[in-house]
Design a protein around this motif. Sequence first.
Motif, PDB file in Angstrom:
ATOM      1  N   PHE A 171       9.382   7.270   9.835  1.00  0.00           N
ATOM      2  CA  PHE A 171       8.215   6.414  10.063  1.00  0.00           C
ATOM      3  C   PHE A 171       8.649   5.072  10.632  1.00  0.00           C
ATOM      4  O   PHE A 171       8.116   4.612  11.646  1.00  0.00           O
ATOM      5  N   GLU A 172       9.634   4.431  10.011  1.00  0.00           N
ATOM      6  CA  GLU A 172      10.090   3.133  10.490  1.00  0.00           C
ATOM      7  C   GLU A 172      10.696   3.220  11.887  1.00  0.00           C
ATOM      8  O   GLU A 172      10.617   2.270  12.650  1.00  0.00           O
ATOM      9  N   GLY A 173      11.298   4.342  12.212  1.00  0.00           N
ATOM     10  CA  GLY A 173      11.878   4.541  13.536  1.00  0.00           C
ATOM     11  C   GLY A 173      10.877   5.051  14.552  1.00  0.00           C
ATOM     12  O   GLY A 173      11.242   5.363  15.685  1.00  0.00           O
ATOM     13  N   ALA A 174       9.608   5.128  14.157  1.00  0.00           N
ATOM     14  CA  ALA A 174       8.514   5.592  15.025  1.00  0.00           C
ATOM     15  C   ALA A 174       8.768   6.997  15.558  1.00  0.00           C
ATOM     16  O   ALA A 174       8.335   7.345  16.649  1.00  0.00           O
ATOM     17  N   ARG A 175       9.465   7.825  14.775  1.00  0.00           N
ATOM     18  CA  ARG A 175       9.696   9.211  15.168  1.00  0.00           C
ATOM     19  C   ARG A 175       8.459  10.068  14.930  1.00  0.00           C
ATOM     20  O   ARG A 175       8.255  11.074  15.575  1.00  0.00           O
ATOM     21  N   HIS A 176       7.642   9.668  13.940  1.00  0.00           N
ATOM     22  CA  HIS A 176       6.379  10.342  13.677  1.00  0.00           C
ATOM     23  C   HIS A 176       5.487   9.445  12.844  1.00  0.00           C
ATOM     24  O   HIS A 176       5.952   8.468  12.260  1.00  0.00           O
ATOM     25  N   GLY A 177       4.220   9.786  12.816  1.00  0.00           N
ATOM     26  CA  GLY A 177       3.262   9.035  12.024  1.00  0.00           C
ATOM     27  C   GLY A 177       3.397   9.395  10.549  1.00  0.00           C
ATOM     28  O   GLY A 177       4.295  10.130  10.146  1.00  0.00           O
ATOM     29  N   MET A 178       2.469   8.865   9.769  1.00  0.00           N
ATOM     30  CA  MET A 178       2.497   9.100   8.334  1.00  0.00           C
ATOM     31  C   MET A 178       1.072   9.353   7.873  1.00  0.00           C
ATOM     32  O   MET A 178       0.139   8.735   8.380  1.00  0.00           O
ATOM     33  N   THR A 231       2.184  -0.287   9.109  1.00  0.00           N
ATOM     34  CA  THR A 231       2.790   0.058  10.387  1.00  0.00           C
ATOM     35  C   THR A 231       4.298   0.138  10.167  1.00  0.00           C
ATOM     36  O   THR A 231       4.809  -0.393   9.172  1.00  0.00           O
ATOM     37  N   PRO A 232       5.031   0.767  11.090  1.00  0.00           N
ATOM     38  CA  PRO A 232       6.488   0.798  10.936  1.00  0.00           C
ATOM     39  C   PRO A 232       7.090  -0.608  10.830  1.00  0.00           C
ATOM     40  O   PRO A 232       7.958  -0.851   9.987  1.00  0.00           O
ATOM     41  N   ALA A 233       6.610  -1.548  11.651  1.00  0.00           N
ATOM     42  CA  ALA A 233       7.137  -2.916  11.616  1.00  0.00           C
ATOM     43  C   ALA A 233       6.834  -3.602  10.288  1.00  0.00           C
ATOM     44  O   ALA A 233       7.686  -4.300   9.731  1.00  0.00           O
ATOM     45  N   LEU A 234       5.621  -3.417   9.761  1.00  0.00           N
ATOM     46  CA  LEU A 234       5.277  -4.010   8.468  1.00  0.00           C
ATOM     47  C   LEU A 234       6.108  -3.401   7.345  1.00  0.00           C
ATOM     48  O   LEU A 234       6.499  -4.097   6.408  1.00  0.00           O
ATOM     49  N   CYS A 235       6.390  -2.128   7.435  1.00  0.00           N
ATOM     50  CA  CYS A 235       7.203  -1.455   6.428  1.00  0.00           C
ATOM     51  C   CYS A 235       8.613  -2.047   6.424  1.00  0.00           C
ATOM     52  O   CYS A 235       9.143  -2.396   5.360  1.00  0.00           O
ATOM     53  N   ALA A 269      -9.704  -7.033   7.568  1.00  0.00           N
ATOM     54  CA  ALA A 269      -8.761  -6.568   8.581  1.00  0.00           C
ATOM     55  C   ALA A 269      -7.414  -6.216   7.966  1.00  0.00           C
ATOM     56  O   ALA A 269      -6.750  -5.277   8.386  1.00  0.00           O
ATOM     57  N   ALA A 270      -6.989  -6.957   6.959  1.00  0.00           N
ATOM     58  CA  ALA A 270      -5.715  -6.670   6.307  1.00  0.00           C
ATOM     59  C   ALA A 270      -5.778  -5.333   5.570  1.00  0.00           C
ATOM     60  O   ALA A 270      -4.800  -4.607   5.511  1.00  0.00           O
ATOM     61  N   LYS A 271      -6.913  -5.000   4.987  1.00  0.00           N
ATOM     62  CA  LYS A 271      -7.065  -3.712   4.306  1.00  0.00           C
ATOM     63  C   LYS A 271      -7.163  -2.568   5.310  1.00  0.00           C
ATOM     64  O   LYS A 271      -6.770  -1.455   5.018  1.00  0.00           O
ATOM     65  N   ASP A 272      -7.716  -2.841   6.509  1.00  0.00           N
ATOM     66  CA  ASP A 272      -7.841  -1.800   7.527  1.00  0.00           C
ATOM     67  C   ASP A 272      -6.475  -1.360   8.038  1.00  0.00           C
ATOM     68  O   ASP A 272      -6.284  -0.208   8.386  1.00  0.00           O
ATOM     69  N   GLY A 288      -2.586 -11.207  14.219  1.00  0.00           N
ATOM     70  CA  GLY A 288      -2.464  -9.841  13.748  1.00  0.00           C
ATOM     71  C   GLY A 288      -1.973  -9.759  12.324  1.00  0.00           C
ATOM     72  O   GLY A 288      -1.968 -10.746  11.592  1.00  0.00           O
ATOM     73  N   PRO A 289      -1.517  -8.562  11.911  1.00  0.00           N
ATOM     74  CA  PRO A 289      -1.112  -8.352  10.529  1.00  0.00           C
ATOM     75  C   PRO A 289       0.219  -9.024  10.219  1.00  0.00           C
ATOM     76  O   PRO A 289       1.058  -9.211  11.100  1.00  0.00           O
ATOM     77  N   GLY A 290       0.384  -9.368   8.950  1.00  0.00           N
ATOM     78  CA  GLY A 290       1.626  -9.967   8.484  1.00  0.00           C
ATOM     79  C   GLY A 290       1.738  -9.793   6.990  1.00  0.00           C
ATOM     80  O   GLY A 290       0.916  -9.115   6.365  1.00  0.00           O
ATOM     81  N   LEU A 291       2.748 -10.411   6.410  1.00  0.00           N
ATOM     82  CA  LEU A 291       2.928 -10.318   4.966  1.00  0.00           C
ATOM     83  C   LEU A 291       3.674 -11.532   4.462  1.00  0.00           C
ATOM     84  O   LEU A 291       4.300 -12.268   5.213  1.00  0.00           O
ATOM     85  N   CYS A 292       3.571 -11.752   3.153  1.00  0.00           N
ATOM     86  CA  CYS A 292       4.299 -12.834   2.500  1.00  0.00           C
ATOM     87  C   CYS A 292       4.574 -12.427   1.064  1.00  0.00           C
ATOM     88  O   CYS A 292       4.062 -11.428   0.576  1.00  0.00           O
ATOM     89  N   SER A 293       5.366 -13.223   0.398  1.00  0.00           N
ATOM     90  CA  SER A 293       5.738 -12.944  -0.990  1.00  0.00           C
ATOM     91  C   SER A 293       4.749 -13.599  -1.935  1.00  0.00           C
ATOM     92  O   SER A 293       4.422 -14.772  -1.789  1.00  0.00           O
TER      93      SER A 293
END
Length: 94
Positions: free
Chosen positions: A43-50, A11-15, A4-7, A76-81
């Motif tokens: 992309f981060e402002g959700a003005r358009h896709g990528m 997203t703008p929020a993850l970026c 699921a993480a690779k799928d 859902g998706p997330g991230l860490c260092s």
Amino acid sequence: MGQAAKDTILTPALCRAARGLLDWTQQQLSDASSVSRSTIRDFEGARHGMHKSTAAQLRRTFEDAGVIFTSIEGCGPGLCSAASTPSSPTHEAV
């Protein structure tokens, strides 16, 4: 890391979260990834896709800098260092 993480390529929020984890500006991400700052901003402002290839390029840049993308069932998706470990008091997850 699960499938699921690779799928979820990016997203703008993850970026935004990955940049925050690294303390990078949009310009620093642009310089590191060779993706234009305006593309990242829009992309981060959700003005358009990528394009998938561009999102994959950004994700590779983040991963090369030590960001681990993950997905937690029910959350859902997330991230860490990568520099942190779960037992470390400095472990950061977003």
